[in-house]
Each structure stands twice: as structure tokens, then as C-alpha cells.
Write a protein that holds these residues in place. Structure first.
Motif, PDB file in Angstrom:
ATOM      1  N   PRO A  64      33.319  66.304  50.168  1.00  0.00           N
ATOM      2  CA  PRO A  64      32.240  67.284  49.948  1.00  0.00           C
ATOM      3  C   PRO A  64      32.315  67.982  48.588  1.00  0.00           C
ATOM      4  N   LYS A  65      33.516  68.301  48.127  1.00  0.00           N
ATOM      5  CA  LYS A  65      33.668  68.955  46.825  1.00  0.00           C
ATOM      6  C   LYS A  65      33.110  68.075  45.716  1.00  0.00           C
ATOM      7  N   ASN A  66      33.379  66.774  45.776  1.00  0.00           N
ATOM      8  CA  ASN A  66      32.878  65.841  44.769  1.00  0.00           C
ATOM      9  C   ASN A  66      31.363  65.670  44.885  1.00  0.00           C
ATOM     10  N   VAL A  67      30.852  65.661  46.119  1.00  0.00           N
ATOM     11  CA  VAL A  67      29.403  65.560  46.322  1.00  0.00           C
ATOM     12  C   VAL A  67      28.723  66.788  45.726  1.00  0.00           C
ATOM     13  N   ASP A  68      29.302  67.962  45.958  1.00  0.00           N
ATOM     14  CA  ASP A  68      28.752  69.185  45.366  1.00  0.00           C
ATOM     15  C   ASP A  68      28.679  69.065  43.846  1.00  0.00           C
ATOM     16  N   SER A  69      29.723  68.535  43.237  1.00  0.00           N
ATOM     17  CA  SER A  69      29.758  68.387  41.777  1.00  0.00           C
ATOM     18  C   SER A  69      28.689  67.417  41.296  1.00  0.00           C
ATOM     19  N   ILE A  70      28.498  66.324  42.015  1.00  0.00           N
ATOM     20  CA  ILE A  70      27.479  65.339  41.647  1.00  0.00           C
ATOM     21  C   ILE A  70      26.086  65.955  41.739  1.00  0.00           C
ATOM     22  N   VAL A  71      25.814  66.656  42.825  1.00  0.00           N
ATOM     23  CA  VAL A  71      24.495  67.276  43.004  1.00  0.00           C
ATOM     24  C   VAL A  71      24.261  68.345  41.949  1.00  0.00           C
ATOM     25  N   LEU A  72      25.255  69.183  41.676  1.00  0.00           N
ATOM     26  CA  LEU A  72      25.111  70.210  40.648  1.00  0.00           C
ATOM     27  C   LEU A  72      24.905  69.596  39.265  1.00  0.00           C
ATOM     28  N   ALA A  73      25.627  68.521  38.962  1.00  0.00           N
ATOM     29  CA  ALA A  73      25.457  67.849  37.677  1.00  0.00           C
ATOM     30  C   ALA A  73      24.048  67.264  37.555  1.00  0.00           C
TER      31      ALA A  73
END
Length: 189
Positions: free
Chosen positions: A96-105
Motif C-alpha cells: 500500500p505504501k508503494n501504491v500511495d507513492s505511485i498514485v501521488l506521483a
């Protein structure tokens, strides 16, 4: 297509979400007199406005048109975001942390690119109203998304509204027909 997606997203993702819970418990602290615009798949709430299910009156037709205009802005933003960053079309199989980063990017790039490139969002990308012909011309992203997504089954859930939510919607409908009327709205309904 978008209505089917909306029903599925509402039942599966929105209703059990932290956002829905915060809105329901009044812990999100929306600015005063703020609402969230929604389509018919969502429940009518004091903080969540959806169209009238039938439009027997002029006032309700105007409200539905004005709500639809606001929703189209949001739909265009998310539609273009998803068609430009296709990783968002599918489940992202990561922590989830990586998914959050992808979506924010993706969101950051989506907000930055129009400021630096005239080609990122062109006139054909977004929906626009042809007031003379009384039509909404769909943006190119809608065709791209429909092709990529296929069809989704509808979801069913209870949609009973409170009297207070209906009163708020009626108040907006009254404003849109009177003091907040725009010159072209009657032509578009």
C-alpha cells in the motif's frame, strides 16, 4: 458506462472507505456549505448531492444540469489522469505504501504537465458544451477509457435519503433557478 462504474465503486469502495466514514461521522471538517457532487449511484446525504431521480419540474432539471456540469469537471480530471497513467487502470500489485507513492506521483505529474506542455490536455481531451446545438461533446478520454475498461456489472444498495439532505438539495435547486442562475442553463436542459 460511467454510471455502472459509479455504482460498483460506490458499493465496493466508497461506502466502506475511511472517507465515507469521516463524512458520515462529520470528522472530515469540510468547509462550511461545502458538498461533494455525485451521480445517481451514490446515496443522497447532507454532504453528498446527487441528481433528482425524475425531473418533473423545471427547478429539478436545472439542478440536475448544474450538478452534471460540476461532475463532468471531476470526471474529466480523473478520466484524463487514468488514460495518461494506465497503471491506474488495474490493480497495482504492490505494498500500500508503494501504491500511495505511485498514485501521488501520477497526480503530481497530472497537475504539473498542463502547466508545462500545451499537448498534455488538448481541447479534444475534455468534454465541452455546445450550447447552440444543446449537446455535450464527450472528451476523447471517454472512448479510450471505455475501450480499456470493458463493461462492469451494476451494484445494488439502499439509497434512502434523509429529509435534511433533501432540503439541502432543494435549497441548491432553488438557488440555481433564481439568484445563481446562469444565462445558458435553460437552453441546455
Amino acid at each position: 458506462m460511467l454510471e455502472l462504474m459509479g455504482e460498483l465503486l460506490t458499493a465496493v469502495f466508497f461506502q466502506p472507505s475511511k472517507l465515507a466514514q469521516a463524512l458520515e461521522n462529520n470528522t472530515l471538517n469540510l468547509p462550511e456549505r461545502s458538498i461533494i457532487v455525485a451521480d445517481a449511484a451514490f446515496p443522497l446525504k447532507t454532504y453528498l448531492m446527487k441528481p433528482y431521480p425524475r425531473t418533473p419540474t423545471h427547478k429539478e432539471q436545472v439542478f440536475n444540469y448544474r450538478l452534471s456540469r460540476a461532475r463532468r469537471i471531476v470526471e474529466n480530471a480523473f478520466g484524463i489522469l487514468v488514460t495518461r497513467f494506465r497503471v491506474l487502470l488495474n490493480t497495482i500489485d504492490m505494498r500500500p505504501k508503494n501504491v500511495d507513492s505511485i498514485v501521488l506521483a501520477a497526480c503530481s505529474l497530472h497537475n504539473w504537465l498542463p502547466k508545462t506542455s500545451d499537448m498534455y490536455i488538448t481541447h479534444r481531451c475534455v468534454d465541452f458544451e455546445n450550447v447552440q446545438q444543446r449537446v455535450v461533446v464527450p472528451g476523447a478520454w471517454r472512448t479510450q477509457l471505455r475501450t480499456a475498461m470493458g463493461s462492469l456489472p451494476p451494484a445494488r444498495h439502499s439509497n434512502h435519503a434523509s429529509r435534511k439532505a433533501e432540503a439541502i438539495r432543494n435549497a441548491y435547486a432553488q438557488l440555481f433557478e433564481t439568484t445563481e442562475a446562469v444565462p445558458w442553463q435553460d437552453h441546455m436542459i
